[in-house]
Scaffold this active site. Structure first.
Site, PDB file in Angstrom:
ATOM      1  N   TYR A 283       0.076 -27.066  37.084  1.00  0.00           N
ATOM      2  CA  TYR A 283       0.028 -26.991  38.550  1.00  0.00           C
ATOM      3  C   TYR A 283      -1.346 -27.408  39.100  1.00  0.00           C
ATOM      4  CZ  TYR A 283       4.373 -24.482  37.848  1.00  0.00           C
ATOM      5  OH  TYR A 283       5.663 -24.147  37.470  1.00  0.00           O
TER       6      TYR A 283
ATOM      7  N   ASP B 258       3.626 -16.598  30.130  1.00  0.00           N
ATOM      8  CA  ASP B 258       3.653 -17.108  28.758  1.00  0.00           C
ATOM      9  C   ASP B 258       2.254 -17.307  28.167  1.00  0.00           C
ATOM     10  OD1 ASP B 258       6.222 -17.084  27.662  1.00  0.00           O
ATOM     11  OD2 ASP B 258       6.843 -18.618  29.075  1.00  0.00           O
TER      12      ASP B 258
ATOM     13  N   HIS C 101       2.070 -31.306  30.501  1.00  0.00           N
ATOM     14  CA  HIS C 101       3.267 -31.442  31.315  1.00  0.00           C
ATOM     15  C   HIS C 101       2.999 -30.958  32.731  1.00  0.00           C
ATOM     16  CE1 HIS C 101       3.685 -27.243  29.747  1.00  0.00           C
ATOM     17  NE2 HIS C 101       3.744 -27.074  31.040  1.00  0.00           N
TER      18      HIS C 101
ATOM     19  N   TYR D 284       9.047 -23.540  44.483  1.00  0.00           N
ATOM     20  CA  TYR D 284       8.333 -22.272  44.714  1.00  0.00           C
ATOM     21  C   TYR D 284       6.829 -22.461  44.526  1.00  0.00           C
ATOM     22  CZ  TYR D 284       6.777 -20.493  40.088  1.00  0.00           C
ATOM     23  OH  TYR D 284       6.101 -20.274  38.902  1.00  0.00           O
ATOM     24  N   ARG D 285       6.453 -23.584  43.907  1.00  0.00           N
ATOM     25  CA  ARG D 285       5.060 -23.784  43.513  1.00  0.00           C
ATOM     26  C   ARG D 285       4.987 -25.203  42.986  1.00  0.00           C
ATOM     27  NH1 ARG D 285       3.049 -20.164  38.370  1.00  0.00           N
ATOM     28  NH2 ARG D 285       0.936 -20.954  38.180  1.00  0.00           N
TER      29      ARG D 285
HETATM   30  C1  LIG Z   1       2.903 -23.870  28.460  1.00  0.00           C
HETATM   31  C2  LIG Z   1       2.726 -23.192  29.788  1.00  0.00           C
HETATM   32  C3  LIG Z   1       3.485 -22.082  30.088  1.00  0.00           C
HETATM   33  C4  LIG Z   1       3.316 -21.449  31.320  1.00  0.00           C
HETATM   34  N1  LIG Z   1       4.055 -20.323  31.567  1.00  0.00           N
HETATM   35  C5  LIG Z   1       3.884 -19.675  32.735  1.00  0.00           C
HETATM   36  C6  LIG Z   1       4.593 -18.461  32.994  1.00  0.00           C
HETATM   37  O1  LIG Z   1       5.324 -17.933  32.141  1.00  0.00           O
HETATM   38  N2  LIG Z   1       4.437 -17.899  34.218  1.00  0.00           N
HETATM   39  C7  LIG Z   1       3.595 -18.409  35.151  1.00  0.00           C
HETATM   40  O2  LIG Z   1       3.485 -17.840  36.230  1.00  0.00           O
HETATM   41  N3  LIG Z   1       2.889 -19.536  34.908  1.00  0.00           N
HETATM   42  C8  LIG Z   1       2.991 -20.164  33.736  1.00  0.00           C
HETATM   43  N4  LIG Z   1       2.246 -21.295  33.486  1.00  0.00           N
HETATM   44  C9  LIG Z   1       1.342 -21.829  34.531  1.00  0.00           C
HETATM   45  C10 LIG Z   1      -0.123 -21.288  34.408  1.00  0.00           C
HETATM   46  O3  LIG Z   1      -0.624 -21.496  33.119  1.00  0.00           O
HETATM   47  C11 LIG Z   1      -0.238 -19.809  34.728  1.00  0.00           C
HETATM   48  O4  LIG Z   1       0.393 -19.512  35.950  1.00  0.00           O
HETATM   49  C12 LIG Z   1      -1.700 -19.337  34.784  1.00  0.00           C
HETATM   50  O5  LIG Z   1      -1.739 -17.933  34.728  1.00  0.00           O
HETATM   51  C13 LIG Z   1      -2.433 -19.799  36.051  1.00  0.00           C
HETATM   52  O6  LIG Z   1      -3.770 -19.889  35.765  1.00  0.00           O
HETATM   53  P1  LIG Z   1      -4.839 -18.762  36.185  1.00  0.00           P
HETATM   54  O7  LIG Z   1      -4.196 -17.424  36.020  1.00  0.00           O
HETATM   55  O8  LIG Z   1      -6.075 -19.046  35.419  1.00  0.00           O
HETATM   56  O9  LIG Z   1      -5.022 -19.040  37.735  1.00  0.00           O
HETATM   57  P2  LIG Z   1      -6.177 -19.920  38.408  1.00  0.00           P
HETATM   58  O10 LIG Z   1      -6.141 -21.281  37.841  1.00  0.00           O
HETATM   59  O11 LIG Z   1      -7.463 -19.207  38.369  1.00  0.00           O
HETATM   60  O12 LIG Z   1      -5.672 -19.890  39.903  1.00  0.00           O
HETATM   61  C14 LIG Z   1      -4.524 -20.549  40.333  1.00  0.00           C
HETATM   62  C15 LIG Z   1      -4.714 -20.971  41.787  1.00  0.00           C
HETATM   63  O13 LIG Z   1      -4.738 -19.808  42.625  1.00  0.00           O
HETATM   64  C16 LIG Z   1      -5.744 -19.942  43.652  1.00  0.00           C
HETATM   65  N5  LIG Z   1      -6.757 -18.902  43.396  1.00  0.00           N
HETATM   66  C17 LIG Z   1      -7.122 -18.458  42.173  1.00  0.00           C
HETATM   67  N6  LIG Z   1      -7.999 -17.468  42.296  1.00  0.00           N
HETATM   68  C18 LIG Z   1      -8.214 -17.286  43.607  1.00  0.00           C
HETATM   69  C19 LIG Z   1      -9.011 -16.361  44.325  1.00  0.00           C
HETATM   70  N7  LIG Z   1      -9.719 -15.441  43.702  1.00  0.00           N
HETATM   71  N8  LIG Z   1      -8.994 -16.426  45.672  1.00  0.00           N
HETATM   72  C20 LIG Z   1      -8.247 -17.355  46.306  1.00  0.00           C
HETATM   73  N9  LIG Z   1      -7.450 -18.244  45.671  1.00  0.00           N
HETATM   74  C21 LIG Z   1      -7.439 -18.205  44.325  1.00  0.00           C
HETATM   75  C22 LIG Z   1      -6.306 -21.343  43.517  1.00  0.00           C
HETATM   76  O14 LIG Z   1      -5.616 -22.205  44.382  1.00  0.00           O
HETATM   77  C23 LIG Z   1      -6.028 -21.685  42.073  1.00  0.00           C
HETATM   78  O15 LIG Z   1      -5.888 -23.069  41.868  1.00  0.00           O
HETATM   79  C24 LIG Z   1       2.388 -21.951  32.271  1.00  0.00           C
HETATM   80  C25 LIG Z   1       1.625 -23.076  31.953  1.00  0.00           C
HETATM   81  C26 LIG Z   1       1.768 -23.671  30.716  1.00  0.00           C
HETATM   82  C27 LIG Z   1       0.897 -24.836  30.394  1.00  0.00           C
END
Ligand SMILES: Cc1cc2nc3c(=O)[nH]c(=O)nc-3n(C[C@H](O)[C@H](O)[C@H](O)COP(=O)(O)OP(=O)(O)OC[C@H]3O[C@@H](n4cnc5c(N)ncnc54)[C@H](O)[C@@H]3O)c2cc1C
Length: 522
Positions: free
Chosen positions: A91, A150, A385, A467-468
């Site tokens: 994303y 995940d 992906h 949704y995203r």
């Molecule tokens: C193989 C694979 C499997 C995955 N499976 C899942 C799954 O099961 N479920 C799922 O939900 N996702 C999944 N994902 C997507 C992603 O990896 C996760 O959602 C991951 O937890 C998001 O990264 P993060 O928690 O580091 O968020 P971040 O990258 O830190 O934040 C995501 C976004 O939220 C906003 N943000 C973050 N922090 C703040 C803040 N403090 N204040 C304001 N805005 C902010 C920003 O826009 C940022 O780009 C998957 C991805 C991969 C590659």
């Protein structure tokens, strides 16, 4: 050195100096070597002109430092892109939407501020990862579970703000958020819900506070920087049990989903599951010729011969051992109305698990134990992906229509999908995750974007929205939420202009641009 759009090199150099003064030189990154890791490793525009590469990154250690950064950003009109742990792969990763933005990386703010074992909640800083939180709980032998997605290297704060999901009964992550602290674009610190009451004793216990409920407007938005978040935890259940419902005809999907929906809405089934339909999966040399024939009877006959159910629905149950055993029996009784249905008992566990048991479990994530195992379960891909993730009504008919429609686009445009998952992440609707491989190949990525954009359009024409999405497509998706001449976007922009007149926070996030960067309506 890259500079943010509209900022002169001299101003940017001065701003960097002030940022270094505010949070120390060590935590302001400007060299290519330091900034390149913030590029999106799964970018569908990798190495193309439109790839949004940041100009710098800053990593504050606390709320006051966030405020100081925001003051500098306002002074020089520097766009900031906030990340918590920056693992948003699929994303956008840790890269901004607008090239030249400065990444506001909150990973150093990684304190678990409170965990209440009796009331089942936590108060966290953004840099706390699922692994960190799990370890914190395990070290203290607390009887609460987290709900990881995940990959466990992301953060409850970042993931919840993206409205992500996991698998336990707390799988709808934004639904589990209770109270936030937010630094607003003018530098002011605000607390939402009960947190607005000085000395509140229920900030993480009651979501709504008094008056308009604003916590949700900070999810998928660019209205503030979240510096603390309350999340609800799941009390460690006595036991877990799973079973799979298998049906053998394509049209069994209608009663299968109808019964499932009732079980979900009534709370009998509280975990998140993945509906499997191998006939709608990624390319498969064994199944492809039959798929191409289009004969449902031939597919059903083949499935029966080879023991491949047309649809499989694994169901997880969490709670007291006797109760979940009764729930599974009740569930089987409900699905027995489908002629030919079969059931398979899956794994069951008692908690706490012993240290010897954990390594033997194939997938620990539905048991609240974070992992990175998902990366080994994905089919081999060159680079990553992106997910096309539309919300589909929880009905068999809608699901079938969607799968056939999306398959049609894939075959018309000759694309391969990596994985297709149908998840019950949210109550009353399915989310389909159609994963596209991303390559380090400009031509292939261009094609992928074309297909992705076609899917957005065909889905929207049926009334299904995402949704995203990946940052590359946020504008496209926002354009489809256009009821009454984009009234919703105008409302978002009105809020944006009011709270962030200089347009410093995450320009373009989810289609919300500050006034000074807004283009003519699509
Ligand atoms: C193989 C694979 C499997 C995955 N499976 C899942 C799954 O099961 N479920 C799922 O939900 N996702 C999944 N994902 C997507 C992603 O990896 C996760 O959602 C991951 O937890 C998001 O990264 P993060 O928690 O580091 O968020 P971040 O990258 O830190 O934040 C995501 C976004 O939220 C906003 N943000 C973050 N922090 C703040 C803040 N403090 N204040 C304001 N805005 C902010 C920003 O826009 C940022 O780009 C998957 C991805 C991969 C590659």
């Amino acid at each position: 050195m890259r500079v943010p759009p509209g900022v002169s090199p001299a101003d940017f150099a001065e701003a960097i100096k002030q940022l270094e003064g505010a949070i120390s030189k060590e935590w302001v990154f400007t060299s290519d070597e330091d900034v390149d890791p913030y590029r999106d490793a799964y970018s569908p525009v990798w190495n193309e002109e439109e790839e949004p590469i940041p100009s710098a990154a800053v990593a504050p250690d606390g709320v006051e430092q966030v405020q100081a950064i925001i003051r500098v950003a306002n002074k020089y009109q520097i766009p900031l892109w906030t990340i918590s742990t920056g693992k948003n792969l699929g994303y956008g990763g840790s890269a901004p939407l607008l090239g030249g933005s400065v990444v506001l990386d909150l990973k150093r703010m990684n304190r678990v501020l409170e965990i209440d074992e009796k009331n089942h909640y936590a108060l966290l800083e953004p840099g706390v990862s699922y692994f960190d939180l799990y370890r914190y709980i395990q070290d203290r032998k607390l009887k609460v579970w987290i709900d990881p997605p995940d990959p466990g290297w992301g953060s409850p704060v970042g993931n919840s703000l993206e409205r992500g999901g996991g698998y336990t009964p707390m799988h709808d992550h934004f639904d589990a958020v209770c109270g936030m602290e937010v630094v607003l674009p003018n530098g002011e610190v605000m607390r939402t819900g009960m947190g607005a009451l000085p000395g509140s004793k229920t900030w993480q216990q009651y979501k709504y506070g008094f008056g308009p409920y604003v916590t949700p407007i900070f999810s998928q938005s660019n209205f503030g920087v979240v510096t603390k978040m309350g999340i609800w935890l799941f009390p460690e259940p006595e036991a877990y049990l799973s079973g799979t419902v298998q049906v053998w005809k394509r049209d069994d999907l209608m009663p299968l989903v109808e019964i499932f929906t009732e079980l979900v809405s009534s709370g009998t089934m509280r975990g998140c599951t993945t509906l499997a339909g191998p006939w709608f999966g990624p390319p498969n040399p064994e199944l492809d010729p039959l798929r191409a024939s289009g004969s449902v009877t031939a597919m059903e006959d083949y499935g029966r011969r080879k023991d491949i159910p047309f649809w499989s629905l694994p169901l997880p149950f969490y709670g007291p051992a006797k109760v979940i055993a009764a729930q599974w029996e009740y569930t089987k009784g409900k699905f027995s109305s489908i002629p030919g249905v079969t059931f398979q008992d899956g794994p069951s566990y008692r908690f706490p698990l012993s240290a010897e048991e954990v390594p033997k479990i194939r997938d620990t994530v539905p048991l609240g134990i974070p992992s990175l195992q998902i990366f080994s379960l994905l089919p081999p891909q060159s680079h990553g992906h992106i997910g096309f993730s539309p919300i589909i009504p929880m009905s068999g008919q809608a699901l079938l229509e969607a799968l056939e429609l999306f398959d049609g686009v894939h075959s018309e445009l000759g694309s391969g999908r990596a994985v297709l998952t149908i998840l019950s992440s949210f109550p009353r609707a399915f989310v389909i995750i159609d994963l596209f491989p991303v390559e380090r190949d400009v031509e292939k990525n261009r094609k992928t974007r074309e297909i992705y954009r076609r899917l957005i359009k065909v889905a929207a024409a049926r009334g299904w929205g995402e949704y995203r999405t990946h940052t590359t497509f946020m504008g496209d998706i926002s354009n489809t939420y256009s009821f009454n001449n984009h009234a919703l976007r105008h409302f978002h922009e009105t809020i944006k202009d009011a709270v962030d007149p200089n347009g410093i926070l995450s320009p373009g996030k989810c289609g919300i641009w500050p006034k000074r960067m807004r283009k003519a309506e699509a």
